[in-house]
Design a protein around this motif. Structure first.
Motif, PDB file in Angstrom:
ATOM      1  N   ASP A 187     -12.939  -4.846  -4.992  1.00 58.20           N
ATOM      2  CA  ASP A 187     -11.453  -5.339  -5.036  1.00 58.20           C
ATOM      3  C   ASP A 187     -11.205  -5.322  -3.479  1.00 58.20           C
ATOM      4  N   ARG A 216     -14.944  -7.754   0.496  1.00 58.51           N
ATOM      5  CA  ARG A 216     -15.489  -7.750  -1.016  1.00 58.51           C
ATOM      6  C   ARG A 216     -15.216  -6.344  -1.674  1.00 58.51           C
ATOM      7  N   GLY A 217     -14.428  -5.501  -0.885  1.00 55.17           N
ATOM      8  CA  GLY A 217     -14.037  -4.376  -1.704  1.00 55.17           C
ATOM      9  C   GLY A 217     -15.293  -3.353  -1.603  1.00 55.17           C
ATOM     10  N   ASP A 261      -9.243  -5.091   0.129  1.00 52.77           N
ATOM     11  CA  ASP A 261      -8.304  -4.849   0.567  1.00 52.77           C
ATOM     12  C   ASP A 261      -8.351  -4.691   2.060  1.00 52.77           C
ATOM     13  N   GLN A 277     -10.679   0.318  -4.393  1.00 53.80           N
ATOM     14  CA  GLN A 277     -11.477  -0.107  -5.942  1.00 53.80           C
ATOM     15  C   GLN A 277     -12.534  -1.016  -5.706  1.00 53.80           C
TER      16      GLN A 277
END
Length: 251
Positions: free
Chosen positions: A108, A30-31, A110, A105
């Motif tokens: 965001d 969930r970033g 990743d 981020q």
């Protein structure tokens, strides 16, 4: 208010009030998140050992819609740079964590970035030397973010770089690519020798745990360090705070 749990990397913390901490952490799914760890500064806190920079943890947190900060319920460490035997590992772990924080981020996901950070923690804990590991981390971070300039071929003549042992390459102005010294014989100070170029090519095919198997002299590592830090500083438009710590350590 839903409860989420995830594997995560602690990036940084700072004080809040008399007993709490703000925690910045990178989750696998969930970033990047920011949250409050209540009571984290108390001597008998349940967060002891679970909020150090770059610690890999299993974290649980409550998140309310349209609320900037989540509420961290627990942070259970699974792998920590505190296990490293290299005395410079803690300074470097803050450097790695700051780089991840700069590039990750908010909210965001990743997973590639998370996996890179987790692999570096495991390598530190396994006793991999921090100098080659740092160059590995920088290389892959810059590549994953699309910042690393092409280094396999000269950007002017197209010839393969580093095939001749004594060959070298110059980083072009603006960091857009490398040029062979035949095309740019009087280039700037940011040069990579044939040995440095060869090491970068081999780094692409090994894991962090095996980076120590690639013979690299201190001179070669310093060459790569200078280029990487120039690229990082140019992209972020600032020098990282942890760089000053590393310089004070003499690294």
């Amino acid at each position: 208010m839903p409860l989420y749990s995830s594997d995560a990397l602690i990036l940084r913390t700072y004080k809040l009030g008399e007993a709490d901490r703000i925690v910045v952490f990178l989750t696998r799914d969930r970033g990047k998140k920011r949250g409050v760890a209540k009571g984290a500064r108390r001597p008998r806190s349940k967060f002891v050992g679970g909020l150090e920079p770059l610690t890999q943890v299993r974290v649980a947190y409550f998140e309310k819609e349209r609320r900037e900060l989540v509420s961290v319920n627990y942070s259970e460490p699974s792998c920590s740079p505190l296990l490293a035997v290299d005395p410079d590992a803690l300074g470097y772990s803050e450097y790695f964590a700051e780089l991840l924080d700069e590039w990750a981020q908010e909210a965001d996901p990743d997973e590639r970035l998370y996996r890179l950070g987790a692999a570096i923690v495991e390598a530190l804990a396994a006793g991999v030397a921090v100098e080659p590991l740092a160059r590995y981390f920088e290389y892959w971070l810059l590549r994953l973010q699309g910042v690393y300039p092409p280094h396999l071929n000269c950007q002017q003549c197209g010839e393969r770089l580093g095939e001749v042992r004594d060959a070298s390459a110059v980083l072009s102005s603006g960091g857009r690519g490398f040029t062979c010294t035949r095309c740019l014989p009087h280039g700037g100070d940011l040069r990579l020798s044939g040995d440095a170029l060869s090491l970068l090519s081999r780094v692409r095919h090994v894991s962090p745990l095996r980076i120590g198997e690639l013979a690299a002299t201190p001179v070669v590592l310093r060459e790569i360090e200078s280029v990487h830090r120039a690229l990082i500083t140019a992209h972020l438009e600032k020098e990282l705070k942890s760089i000053r710590v590393l310089k004070s350590m003499g690294t």
